[in-house]
Enzyme design. Sequence first.
Site, mmCIF file in Angstrom:
data_model
loop_
_atom_site.group_PDB
_atom_site.id
_atom_site.type_symbol
_atom_site.label_atom_id
_atom_site.label_comp_id
_atom_site.label_asym_id
_atom_site.label_seq_id
_atom_site.Cartn_x
_atom_site.Cartn_y
_atom_site.Cartn_z
ATOM 1 N N GLY A 11 -73.351 45.291 14.544
ATOM 2 C CA GLY A 11 -73.740 44.358 15.602
ATOM 3 C C GLY A 11 -74.875 44.925 16.430
ATOM 4 O O GLY A 11 -75.006 44.659 17.626
ATOM 5 N N ALA A 12 -75.736 45.700 15.756
ATOM 6 C CA ALA A 12 -76.743 46.501 16.456
ATOM 7 C C ALA A 12 -77.797 45.658 17.164
ATOM 8 O O ALA A 12 -78.447 46.131 18.090
ATOM 9 C CB ALA A 12 -77.400 47.464 15.467
ATOM 10 N N ILE A 16 -74.622 44.573 23.428
ATOM 11 C CA ILE A 16 -74.146 45.952 23.626
ATOM 12 C C ILE A 16 -75.052 46.908 22.864
ATOM 13 O O ILE A 16 -75.450 47.952 23.382
ATOM 14 C CB ILE A 16 -72.668 46.103 23.183
ATOM 15 C CG1 ILE A 16 -71.764 45.263 24.093
ATOM 16 C CG2 ILE A 16 -72.237 47.563 23.196
ATOM 17 C CD1 ILE A 16 -70.298 45.231 23.684
ATOM 18 N N GLN A 111 -65.428 45.799 6.258
ATOM 19 C CA GLN A 111 -65.971 47.053 6.791
ATOM 20 C C GLN A 111 -64.997 48.211 6.592
ATOM 21 O O GLN A 111 -65.418 49.347 6.328
ATOM 22 C CB GLN A 111 -66.368 46.877 8.258
ATOM 23 C CG GLN A 111 -67.563 45.910 8.366
ATOM 24 C CD GLN A 111 -68.083 45.702 9.768
ATOM 25 O OE1 GLN A 111 -67.567 46.277 10.725
ATOM 26 N NE2 GLN A 111 -69.109 44.881 9.899
ATOM 27 N N THR A 128 -65.174 48.486 19.074
ATOM 28 C CA THR A 128 -65.440 47.847 20.364
ATOM 29 C C THR A 128 -65.313 46.327 20.249
ATOM 30 O O THR A 128 -64.900 45.656 21.195
ATOM 31 C CB THR A 128 -66.855 48.239 20.854
ATOM 32 O OG1 THR A 128 -66.900 49.659 21.061
ATOM 33 C CG2 THR A 128 -67.224 47.540 22.146
ATOM 34 N N ASP A 158 -62.013 49.656 30.302
ATOM 35 C CA ASP A 158 -60.941 49.320 31.243
ATOM 36 C C ASP A 158 -60.567 50.554 32.070
ATOM 37 O O ASP A 158 -60.356 50.470 33.280
ATOM 38 C CB ASP A 158 -59.718 48.805 30.468
ATOM 39 C CG ASP A 158 -60.109 47.728 29.470
ATOM 40 O OD1 ASP A 158 -60.572 46.670 29.900
ATOM 41 O OD2 ASP A 158 -59.991 47.974 28.250
ATOM 42 N N ARG A 161 -63.247 51.159 34.586
ATOM 43 C CA ARG A 161 -63.142 50.149 35.641
ATOM 44 C C ARG A 161 -62.024 50.517 36.613
ATOM 45 O O ARG A 161 -62.163 50.373 37.832
ATOM 46 C CB ARG A 161 -62.851 48.775 35.021
ATOM 47 C CG ARG A 161 -64.037 48.155 34.302
ATOM 48 C CD ARG A 161 -63.596 46.974 33.430
ATOM 49 N NE ARG A 161 -64.739 46.233 32.921
ATOM 50 C CZ ARG A 161 -64.666 45.343 31.945
ATOM 51 N NH1 ARG A 161 -63.493 45.078 31.354
ATOM 52 N NH2 ARG A 161 -65.747 44.693 31.544
ATOM 53 N N HIS A 186 -56.475 45.745 24.804
ATOM 54 C CA HIS A 186 -57.709 45.441 25.547
ATOM 55 C C HIS A 186 -57.774 43.922 25.728
ATOM 56 O O HIS A 186 -58.449 43.209 24.991
ATOM 57 C CB HIS A 186 -58.950 45.950 24.804
ATOM 58 C CG HIS A 186 -60.220 45.410 25.403
ATOM 59 N ND1 HIS A 186 -60.670 45.798 26.641
ATOM 60 C CD2 HIS A 186 -61.099 44.492 24.966
ATOM 61 C CE1 HIS A 186 -61.780 45.132 26.930
ATOM 62 N NE2 HIS A 186 -62.060 44.336 25.931
HETATM 63 P P1 NAX Z 1 -73.302 39.876 20.786
HETATM 64 O O1 NAX Z 1 -72.850 38.549 20.307
HETATM 65 O O2 NAX Z 1 -74.475 39.988 21.696
HETATM 66 O O3 NAX Z 1 -73.605 40.807 19.541
HETATM 67 C C1 NAX Z 1 -72.747 40.887 18.441
HETATM 68 C C2 NAX Z 1 -73.612 41.176 17.223
HETATM 69 O O4 NAX Z 1 -72.753 41.395 16.128
HETATM 70 C C3 NAX Z 1 -74.543 40.027 16.865
HETATM 71 O O5 NAX Z 1 -75.888 40.504 16.814
HETATM 72 C C4 NAX Z 1 -74.045 39.593 15.489
HETATM 73 O O6 NAX Z 1 -75.101 39.179 14.619
HETATM 74 C C5 NAX Z 1 -73.392 40.886 14.996
HETATM 75 N N1 NAX Z 1 -72.435 40.682 13.909
HETATM 76 C C6 NAX Z 1 -71.582 39.641 13.706
HETATM 77 N N2 NAX Z 1 -70.920 39.810 12.554
HETATM 78 C C7 NAX Z 1 -71.323 40.977 12.031
HETATM 79 C C8 NAX Z 1 -71.008 41.673 10.838
HETATM 80 N N3 NAX Z 1 -70.132 41.182 9.960
HETATM 81 N N4 NAX Z 1 -71.633 42.842 10.600
HETATM 82 C C9 NAX Z 1 -72.534 43.325 11.469
HETATM 83 N N5 NAX Z 1 -72.898 42.701 12.595
HETATM 84 C C10 NAX Z 1 -72.295 41.546 12.878
HETATM 85 O O7 NAX Z 1 -72.012 40.554 21.430
HETATM 86 P P2 NAX Z 1 -71.914 41.812 22.414
HETATM 87 O O8 NAX Z 1 -72.013 41.356 23.803
HETATM 88 O O9 NAX Z 1 -72.824 42.881 21.949
HETATM 89 O O10 NAX Z 1 -70.394 42.225 22.183
HETATM 90 C C11 NAX Z 1 -69.942 42.724 20.944
HETATM 91 C C12 NAX Z 1 -68.435 42.748 20.882
HETATM 92 O O11 NAX Z 1 -67.910 43.614 21.870
HETATM 93 C C13 NAX Z 1 -67.789 41.394 21.148
HETATM 94 O O12 NAX Z 1 -66.740 41.195 20.215
HETATM 95 C C14 NAX Z 1 -67.239 41.539 22.535
HETATM 96 O O13 NAX Z 1 -66.158 40.658 22.767
HETATM 97 C C15 NAX Z 1 -66.827 42.969 22.527
HETATM 98 N N6 NAX Z 1 -66.591 43.620 23.818
HETATM 99 C C16 NAX Z 1 -65.640 44.565 23.874
HETATM 100 C C17 NAX Z 1 -65.377 45.278 25.019
HETATM 101 C C18 NAX Z 1 -64.334 46.337 25.027
HETATM 102 O O14 NAX Z 1 -64.141 46.949 26.101
HETATM 103 N N7 NAX Z 1 -63.616 46.653 23.960
HETATM 104 C C19 NAX Z 1 -66.101 44.987 26.267
HETATM 105 C C20 NAX Z 1 -67.405 44.292 26.043
HETATM 106 C C21 NAX Z 1 -67.379 43.252 24.968
HETATM 107 O O15 NAX Z 1 -66.817 42.066 25.500
#
Ligand code: NAX
Length: 327
Positions: A11-12, A16, A111, A128, A158, A161, A186
């Site tokens: 998800g680079a 995030i 994965q 994450t 968390d 925070r 989480h």
């Molecule tokens: P974004 O939607 O900005 O970015 C996610 C990226 O992942 C996208 O660029 C997408 O193309 C890519 N992606 C989707 N499927 C994929 C795959 N099969 N292989 C590789 N890449 C893939 O989300 P972002 O804000 O960066 O958040 C990423 C994840 O972190 C989300 O699931 C979000 O809910 C989660 N979070 C987790 C947190 C935690 O504390 N554990 C807090 C922050 C965030 O909410």
Amino acid sequence: STTPLKVAVTGAAGQIGYSLLFRLASGALTGGRPIELRLLEITPALKALEGVVMELDDCAFPGLAGVQIGDDAETVFDGVNLALLVGARPRGPGMERSDLLEANGAIFTAQGKALNKVAADDVRIGVTGNPANTNALIAMSNAPDIPAERFSALTRLDHNRAISQLAAKTGAPVTDISRMTIWGNHSATQYPDLFHAQVAGKNAAEAVGDQDWLENTFIPTVAKRGAAIIEARGSSSAASAASATIDAARDWLYGSAEDDWVSMAVVSRGEYGVPEGIISSFPVTTKDGDWSIVEGLEIDDFSRSKIDATTAELVEEKEAVTGLGLI
Ligand code: NAX
């Protein structure tokens, strides 16, 4: 060591990722050790990812030994020492919970299998992407040759925070707060525990001396912080999530501080009555790439009911993904 640490980030091209990659490349994880980045994205996001790599180039980071991008997990994960699984499928309009679990199940089964096949023998995997605990469980279950202890889901955001909220309440600097624990999932059911935390070496619940604040302000503020960020910023936490992802990986690989512990969601062997086999957040100490759950903490009735509620949710998620044939 001067051999680069090979770190995969999925998800680079996401939010995030945009914060995480630059911190990794600048040495926030490895200090003086060089780092090689392996960036996985879905095909339509590769062009945007190329733009991010152009910016990484333009930083001329001295410790960045190489960057490789791609949409094939087996190629990208080849030989990686650390995999940060950030990319996940967010819940879209009209999507049921089971649709969400299924969409993420497809990602994390694939994965997990790819890591099982091509990652380095010493690989550590931090998840994450949400639902983080259950995504980690799916990846773990699809990687039978990788020890289960190598998988962890992120509850460090968390945890951080909770430290910040407690510091603000008591007027203590964050460096005075220790032994914070996030228990469970989480999600909004997580339990941030002040009964074992300390402020300048004194019990935090006693230092606060306000059970009403603890129950009705502190816990919900920490548990619903993600929603509050979305409400204020118009998009979900990204820089703080990246920072926590690095904190968690750094402590895992290089060790937690003396007389302190951190929160990590790891596989339960039944500690504290948490059902065996789920990936739940615990207080852990870390050393040389291994974690161990802090044992022997006294759990009162209040904490017991909170831990039971959040682990019940994890059991339910596990049953749902078992029913979908994902694990
Ligand atoms: P974004 O939607 O900005 O970015 C996610 C990226 O992942 C996208 O660029 C997408 O193309 C890519 N992606 C989707 N499927 C994929 C795959 N099969 N292989 C590789 N890449 C893939 O989300 P972002 O804000 O960066 O958040 C990423 C994840 O972190 C989300 O699931 C979000 O809910 C989660 N979070 C987790 C947190 C935690 O504390 N554990 C807090 C922050 C965030 O909410």
